[in-house]
Design an enzyme around this catalytic site. Sequence first.
Site, PDB file in Angstrom:
ATOM      1  N   ASP A   9     -36.064 -84.728  58.027  1.00 23.39           N
ATOM      2  CA  ASP A   9     -36.310 -86.273  59.108  1.00 23.39           C
ATOM      3  C   ASP A   9     -37.362 -86.123  59.704  1.00 23.39           C
ATOM      4  O   ASP A   9     -37.885 -84.488  60.690  1.00 23.39           O
ATOM      5  CB  ASP A   9     -35.437 -86.370  59.428  1.00 23.39           C
ATOM      6  CG  ASP A   9     -35.252 -87.847  60.290  1.00 23.39           C
ATOM      7  OD1 ASP A   9     -35.919 -88.744  59.098  1.00 23.39           O
ATOM      8  OD2 ASP A   9     -35.239 -88.319  60.862  1.00 23.39           O
ATOM      9  N   SER A  10     -37.655 -87.097  60.313  1.00 21.14           N
ATOM     10  CA  SER A  10     -39.012 -87.282  61.240  1.00 21.14           C
ATOM     11  C   SER A  10     -38.514 -86.866  63.009  1.00 21.14           C
ATOM     12  O   SER A  10     -38.666 -86.436  63.603  1.00 21.14           O
ATOM     13  CB  SER A  10     -39.324 -89.047  61.248  1.00 21.14           C
ATOM     14  OG  SER A  10     -38.335 -89.582  61.737  1.00 21.14           O
ATOM     15  N   TYR A  41     -42.242 -91.369  62.674  1.00 18.99           N
ATOM     16  CA  TYR A  41     -43.263 -91.135  61.066  1.00 18.99           C
ATOM     17  C   TYR A  41     -44.373 -92.784  60.462  1.00 18.99           C
ATOM     18  O   TYR A  41     -44.941 -92.471  60.066  1.00 18.99           O
ATOM     19  CB  TYR A  41     -42.726 -90.738  59.895  1.00 18.99           C
ATOM     20  CG  TYR A  41     -42.640 -89.172  60.166  1.00 18.99           C
ATOM     21  CD1 TYR A  41     -42.688 -88.574  61.496  1.00 18.99           C
ATOM     22  CD2 TYR A  41     -42.626 -88.265  58.891  1.00 18.99           C
ATOM     23  CE1 TYR A  41     -43.243 -87.135  61.195  1.00 18.99           C
ATOM     24  CE2 TYR A  41     -42.297 -86.999  59.370  1.00 18.99           C
ATOM     25  CZ  TYR A  41     -42.161 -85.903  60.385  1.00 18.99           C
ATOM     26  OH  TYR A  41     -42.265 -84.724  59.753  1.00 18.99           O
ATOM     27  N   CYS A  72     -35.199 -88.415  54.958  1.00 23.99           N
ATOM     28  CA  CYS A  72     -36.089 -89.338  55.377  1.00 23.99           C
ATOM     29  C   CYS A  72     -36.643 -90.685  54.703  1.00 23.99           C
ATOM     30  O   CYS A  72     -37.323 -90.208  53.621  1.00 23.99           O
ATOM     31  CB  CYS A  72     -37.056 -88.857  56.687  1.00 23.99           C
ATOM     32  SG  CYS A  72     -38.375 -89.907  57.343  1.00 23.99           S
ATOM     33  N   THR A  74     -38.808 -92.772  55.191  1.00 29.47           N
ATOM     34  CA  THR A  74     -40.675 -93.174  55.013  1.00 29.47           C
ATOM     35  C   THR A  74     -41.287 -91.369  54.804  1.00 29.47           C
ATOM     36  O   THR A  74     -42.001 -92.268  54.135  1.00 29.47           O
ATOM     37  CB  THR A  74     -40.961 -93.356  56.515  1.00 29.47           C
ATOM     38  OG1 THR A  74     -39.838 -93.989  57.797  1.00 29.47           O
ATOM     39  CG2 THR A  74     -42.450 -93.576  57.160  1.00 29.47           C
ATOM     40  N   GLU A 151     -34.036 -92.487  69.126  1.00 30.88           N
ATOM     41  CA  GLU A 151     -34.632 -90.933  69.966  1.00 30.88           C
ATOM     42  C   GLU A 151     -34.186 -91.101  70.900  1.00 30.88           C
ATOM     43  O   GLU A 151     -34.081 -89.964  71.823  1.00 30.88           O
ATOM     44  CB  GLU A 151     -35.691 -91.060  69.261  1.00 30.88           C
ATOM     45  CG  GLU A 151     -36.106 -90.440  67.874  1.00 30.88           C
ATOM     46  CD  GLU A 151     -36.071 -89.488  67.747  1.00 30.88           C
ATOM     47  OE1 GLU A 151     -35.685 -88.965  68.044  1.00 30.88           O
ATOM     48  OE2 GLU A 151     -36.053 -88.995  65.934  1.00 30.88           O
ATOM     49  N   CYS A 183     -33.543 -97.097  56.642  1.00 31.27           N
ATOM     50  CA  CYS A 183     -34.228 -96.132  57.685  1.00 31.27           C
ATOM     51  C   CYS A 183     -32.697 -94.760  58.252  1.00 31.27           C
ATOM     52  O   CYS A 183     -32.442 -95.540  58.205  1.00 31.27           O
ATOM     53  CB  CYS A 183     -35.147 -96.735  59.196  1.00 31.27           C
ATOM     54  SG  CYS A 183     -34.889 -95.369  59.791  1.00 31.27           S
ATOM     55  N   THR A 184     -33.190 -93.299  57.961  1.00 32.29           N
ATOM     56  CA  THR A 184     -31.707 -92.834  58.285  1.00 32.29           C
ATOM     57  C   THR A 184     -31.534 -92.684  59.914  1.00 32.29           C
ATOM     58  O   THR A 184     -30.467 -92.700  60.150  1.00 32.29           O
ATOM     59  CB  THR A 184     -32.092 -91.461  57.551  1.00 32.29           C
ATOM     60  OG1 THR A 184     -33.303 -91.021  58.156  1.00 32.29           O
ATOM     61  CG2 THR A 184     -32.543 -91.131  56.344  1.00 32.29           C
ATOM     62  N   HIS A 185     -32.401 -93.116  60.939  1.00 33.18           N
ATOM     63  CA  HIS A 185     -32.016 -93.538  62.133  1.00 33.18           C
ATOM     64  C   HIS A 185     -31.423 -95.164  62.490  1.00 33.18           C
ATOM     65  O   HIS A 185     -30.729 -94.877  63.452  1.00 33.18           O
ATOM     66  CB  HIS A 185     -33.566 -93.417  63.120  1.00 33.18           C
ATOM     67  CG  HIS A 185     -33.866 -93.089  63.441  1.00 33.18           C
ATOM     68  ND1 HIS A 185     -34.627 -92.085  62.404  1.00 33.18           N
ATOM     69  CD2 HIS A 185     -34.412 -92.084  64.888  1.00 33.18           C
ATOM     70  CE1 HIS A 185     -35.181 -91.243  62.907  1.00 33.18           C
ATOM     71  NE2 HIS A 185     -34.938 -90.505  64.186  1.00 33.18           N
TER      72      HIS A 185
HETATM   73  N1  DGL Z   1     -35.258 -91.464  59.524  1.00 35.76           N
HETATM   74  C1  DGL Z   1     -36.885 -91.985  59.304  1.00 35.76           C
HETATM   75  C2  DGL Z   1     -36.917 -93.189  58.128  1.00 35.76           C
HETATM   76  O1  DGL Z   1     -35.699 -92.804  57.159  1.00 35.76           O
HETATM   77  C3  DGL Z   1     -37.555 -92.718  60.747  1.00 35.76           C
HETATM   78  C4  DGL Z   1     -39.222 -92.562  60.320  1.00 35.76           C
HETATM   79  C5  DGL Z   1     -40.331 -92.370  61.652  1.00 35.76           C
HETATM   80  O2  DGL Z   1     -39.878 -91.463  62.218  1.00 35.76           O
HETATM   81  O3  DGL Z   1     -40.460 -93.811  62.034  1.00 35.76           O
HETATM   82  O4  DGL Z   1     -37.773 -93.729  57.640  1.00 35.76           O
END
Ligand code: DGL
Length: 265
Positions: A9-10, A41, A72, A74, A151, A183-185
């Site tokens: 992931d990012s 990302y 992720c 993205t 984050e 988005c996984t965040h």
């Molecule tokens: N967890 C990433 C996703 O699912 C986050 C992408 C980001 O860093 O913007 O898209």
Amino acid sequence: MNAPIGVIDSGVGGLTVVKELMRRLPNEQFIYIGDTARCPYGPRSSNEVRKFTWQLAESLKTHSIKMLVVACNTATAVALESLQKNCPFPVIGVIFPGARAAIKATKRSEICILGTAGTIKSGAYERALKALSTSCQTVSLACPSFVPLVESGEYEGDFAKEMVAKTLEPLQKEAFDTLILGCTHYPLLQEHIKEVVGPNVTVLSSAEETADDVYETLTYFNIQCNQANAMPHLFYTTGSIPMFRTIIENWLEIPSPIIEQISFK
Ligand code: DGL
């Protein structure tokens, strides 16, 4: 087969998928890379996200992984196809599982997608949803402030609550009964999100369905680990270790996680 499963992931977002993977596949060892130093990302170009995603995948190849989970959205939107074509192991993304979960949950076929600017711009969720159900109606919203908020570790307090409410204001005039945390965040913000959309909307992430896909794929190729793997999970970050550690300890409930720093050019 005792080889580890790679997860990328990012940043810390993919840990929401790891949590479900650990629950569903307790015998497996996971090696995670969060590209915290280059997060988010979402606002980056497709080419840049593809390049970064490939760097993470290449780095995990050196650990002889038996499968890769692109945790992720993205990165899944722009790099899944090329990874699946070119990696010598199965590669699973999070968008199709998320779309499937939404189609199973929706009663009126009205689905809202929240995601990063990159994911929303790619139209990947709309395509996956339409492939599963031609009749579904979608509305989507990019939430660029959510990833930096998570984050920063400030995802629980009043500031986060207000930021979520403000960002979701454009949804007030929209009708939907199911909302995808694309988005996984975002699962780390889901209590605030649920409060805004109310009890009549089902809020879901792709984590569970992704874990199901990983389980099915391991079984199909007969590469699952049949006894508890003695190797501990490994976590890599390109950013600072303390914040990463706090989230791993709180979210995954791993008391003394092994975390190392890596870097990419
Ligand atoms: N967890 C990433 C996703 O699912 C986050 C992408 C980001 O860093 O913007 O898209």
